[in-house]
Design a protein around this motif. Structure first.
Motif, PDB file in Angstrom:
ATOM      1  N   VAL A 103       1.051  -7.093   2.910  1.00 10.31           N
ATOM      2  CA  VAL A 103      -0.009  -6.288   3.503  1.00 10.31           C
ATOM      3  C   VAL A 103      -0.787  -5.643   2.365  1.00 10.31           C
ATOM      4  N   VAL A 104      -2.075  -5.915   2.316  1.00  6.63           N
ATOM      5  CA  VAL A 104      -2.937  -5.333   1.286  1.00  6.63           C
ATOM      6  C   VAL A 104      -3.377  -3.956   1.764  1.00  6.63           C
ATOM      7  N   VAL A 105      -3.164  -2.958   0.921  1.00  8.78           N
ATOM      8  CA  VAL A 105      -3.509  -1.581   1.259  1.00  8.78           C
ATOM      9  C   VAL A 105      -4.484  -1.056   0.206  1.00  8.78           C
ATOM     10  N   ASN A 106      -5.744  -0.899   0.602  1.00  6.03           N
ATOM     11  CA  ASN A 106      -6.742  -0.335  -0.308  1.00  6.03           C
ATOM     12  C   ASN A 106      -6.790   1.183  -0.195  1.00  6.03           C
ATOM     13  N   ALA A 107      -6.669   1.696   1.006  1.00  3.77           N
ATOM     14  CA  ALA A 107      -6.723   3.134   1.245  1.00  3.77           C
ATOM     15  C   ALA A 107      -5.377   3.763   0.885  1.00  3.77           C
ATOM     16  N   THR A 108      -5.337   5.078   0.917  1.00  3.90           N
ATOM     17  CA  THR A 108      -4.074   5.778   0.712  1.00  3.90           C
ATOM     18  C   THR A 108      -3.667   6.439   2.023  1.00  3.90           C
ATOM     19  N   MET A 109      -2.382   6.575   2.211  1.00  2.23           N
ATOM     20  CA  MET A 109      -1.901   7.291   3.372  1.00  2.23           C
ATOM     21  C   MET A 109      -1.948   8.779   3.041  1.00  2.23           C
ATOM     22  N   CYS A 110      -2.265   9.579   4.012  1.00  2.98           N
ATOM     23  CA  CYS A 110      -2.338  11.030   3.821  1.00  2.98           C
ATOM     24  C   CYS A 110      -1.044  11.523   3.186  1.00  2.98           C
ATOM     25  N   ASP A 111      -1.174  12.250   2.075  1.00  3.58           N
ATOM     26  CA  ASP A 111       0.018  12.658   1.339  1.00  3.58           C
ATOM     27  C   ASP A 111       0.918  13.581   2.147  1.00  3.58           C
ATOM     28  N   GLN A 112       0.339  14.543   2.846  1.00  2.00           N
ATOM     29  CA  GLN A 112       1.176  15.473   3.617  1.00  2.00           C
ATOM     30  C   GLN A 112       1.932  14.726   4.720  1.00  2.00           C
ATOM     31  N   PHE A 113       1.290  13.733   5.321  1.00  7.72           N
ATOM     32  CA  PHE A 113       1.944  12.906   6.333  1.00  7.72           C
ATOM     33  C   PHE A 113       3.104  12.140   5.703  1.00  7.72           C
TER      34      PHE A 113
ATOM     35  N   SER B  99     -19.724  -0.073   5.771  1.00  4.73           N
ATOM     36  CA  SER B  99     -20.885  -0.824   5.295  1.00  4.73           C
ATOM     37  C   SER B  99     -21.867   0.068   4.539  1.00  4.73           C
ATOM     38  N   PHE B 100     -21.843   1.367   4.804  1.00  8.15           N
ATOM     39  CA  PHE B 100     -22.687   2.314   4.081  1.00  8.15           C
ATOM     40  C   PHE B 100     -21.950   2.976   2.914  1.00  8.15           C
ATOM     41  N   GLY B 101     -20.675   2.622   2.705  1.00  9.60           N
ATOM     42  CA  GLY B 101     -19.902   3.218   1.619  1.00  9.60           C
ATOM     43  C   GLY B 101     -19.480   4.652   1.892  1.00  9.60           C
ATOM     44  N   VAL B 102     -19.454   5.029   3.160  1.00  8.80           N
ATOM     45  CA  VAL B 102     -19.057   6.386   3.545  1.00  8.80           C
ATOM     46  C   VAL B 102     -17.536   6.447   3.578  1.00  8.80           C
ATOM     47  N   PRO B 103     -16.932   7.434   2.907  1.00  4.06           N
ATOM     48  CA  PRO B 103     -15.468   7.571   2.961  1.00  4.06           C
ATOM     49  C   PRO B 103     -14.980   7.809   4.389  1.00  4.06           C
ATOM     50  N   ILE B 104     -13.753   7.357   4.655  1.00  2.00           N
ATOM     51  CA  ILE B 104     -13.205   7.424   6.009  1.00  2.00           C
ATOM     52  C   ILE B 104     -11.840   8.090   6.000  1.00  2.00           C
ATOM     53  N   VAL B 105     -11.611   8.954   6.967  1.00  2.83           N
ATOM     54  CA  VAL B 105     -10.282   9.441   7.302  1.00  2.83           C
ATOM     55  C   VAL B 105      -9.944   8.739   8.609  1.00  2.83           C
TER      56      VAL B 105
ATOM     57  N   GLY C 296     -10.178   4.927  -1.671  1.00  3.42           N
ATOM     58  CA  GLY C 296     -10.653   6.292  -1.477  1.00  3.42           C
ATOM     59  C   GLY C 296     -10.550   6.773  -0.045  1.00  3.42           C
ATOM     60  N   ASP C 297     -10.350   5.860   0.893  1.00  4.35           N
ATOM     61  CA  ASP C 297     -10.170   6.264   2.285  1.00  4.35           C
ATOM     62  C   ASP C 297      -8.741   6.773   2.479  1.00  4.35           C
ATOM     63  N   ILE C 298      -8.548   7.543   3.524  1.00  7.99           N
ATOM     64  CA  ILE C 298      -7.237   8.106   3.847  1.00  7.99           C
ATOM     65  C   ILE C 298      -6.860   7.659   5.256  1.00  7.99           C
ATOM     66  N   VAL C 299      -5.630   7.224   5.426  1.00  4.13           N
ATOM     67  CA  VAL C 299      -5.147   6.738   6.711  1.00  4.13           C
ATOM     68  C   VAL C 299      -3.971   7.586   7.181  1.00  4.13           C
ATOM     69  N   VAL C 300      -3.960   7.887   8.462  1.00  2.00           N
ATOM     70  CA  VAL C 300      -2.828   8.540   9.114  1.00  2.00           C
ATOM     71  C   VAL C 300      -2.429   7.632  10.279  1.00  2.00           C
ATOM     72  N   PRO C 301      -1.348   6.860  10.109  1.00  2.00           N
ATOM     73  CA  PRO C 301      -0.985   5.906  11.158  1.00  2.00           C
ATOM     74  C   PRO C 301      -0.265   6.568  12.325  1.00  2.00           C
ATOM     75  N   LYS C 302      -0.327   5.879  13.455  1.00  2.00           N
ATOM     76  CA  LYS C 302       0.547   6.261  14.559  1.00  2.00           C
ATOM     77  C   LYS C 302       1.949   5.817  14.165  1.00  2.00           C
ATOM     78  N   LEU C 303       2.937   6.533  14.614  1.00  2.00           N
ATOM     79  CA  LEU C 303       4.322   6.128  14.387  1.00  2.00           C
ATOM     80  C   LEU C 303       4.853   5.475  15.651  1.00  2.00           C
ATOM     81  N   LEU C 304       5.942   4.766  15.489  1.00  2.00           N
ATOM     82  CA  LEU C 304       6.593   4.117  16.624  1.00  2.00           C
ATOM     83  C   LEU C 304       8.023   4.619  16.741  1.00  2.00           C
ATOM     84  N   ARG C 305       8.406   4.961  17.951  1.00  2.00           N
ATOM     85  CA  ARG C 305       9.798   5.316  18.224  1.00  2.00           C
ATOM     86  C   ARG C 305      10.499   4.065  18.719  1.00  2.00           C
TER      87      ARG C 305
END
Length: 167
Positions: free
Chosen positions: A145-155, A37-43, A58-67
């Protein structure tokens, strides 16, 4: 001083700090919504479910994985996105024989480094990075699924087999 456990912690200070931070490292809790709501970027770390991406560009997401059942392999991104979106509970995952895998400290550090590079203008894109990101976007799009953020590239690079459906 540990703000979260200190005597200075308050609702007002939570809002002030969130509104004025360079970026926020968060999970899918209410705090990330305040930052948005404040426009602060998020990891966003340890993000689950993968099908829920309420982030901003502009946000970056690192999801949990599932086994999968038996624990011998990770579900592909397509398989994770194919799971019902409204039943992501521990009970549901347990019944399906799925084990949730938290992000490693290295995953989180890589996402923070990527955000710092993006904010400083030192992050270098490449054809390979863009191809990985597009591959995930294509998988998500096929699952509506709409994805606005990007997933962490190294992940994504470390788990690139999950993009192609390889197991």
């Amino acid at each position: 001083m540990d703000y979260a456990l200190g005597d200075k912690k308050s609702d007002w200070m939570d809002v002030f700090l969130t509104a004025n931070c360079r970026f926020l490292v968060a999970t899918n809790s209410a705090l990330f919504q305040m930052a948005m709501s404040f426009g602060v970027p998020i990891v966003a770390t340890n993000w689950i479910p993968l099908s829920s991406f309420p982030m901003q560009a502009g946000d970056i997401v690192v999801p949990k994985l599932l086994r999968g059942a038996g624990g011998d392999r990770f579900l592909t991104f397509d398989e994770m996105l194919a799971l019902p979106r409204d039943v992501w509970s521990g009970y549901f995952l347990e019944r399906k024989g799925l084990k949730v895998v938290d992000n490693s400290p290295e995953d989180i550090a890589a996402a923070v480094e990527e955000m710092l590079g993006r904010l400083d203008g030192t992050w270098k894109s490449s054809d390979e990075r863009m191809a990985r990101s597009r591959a995930f976007q294509d998988i998500a799009g096929a699952r509506q699924v709409v994805v606005n953020a990007t997933m962490c590239d190294q992940f994504l690079a470390r788990h690139s087999a999950l993009l192609s459906g390889q197991r």
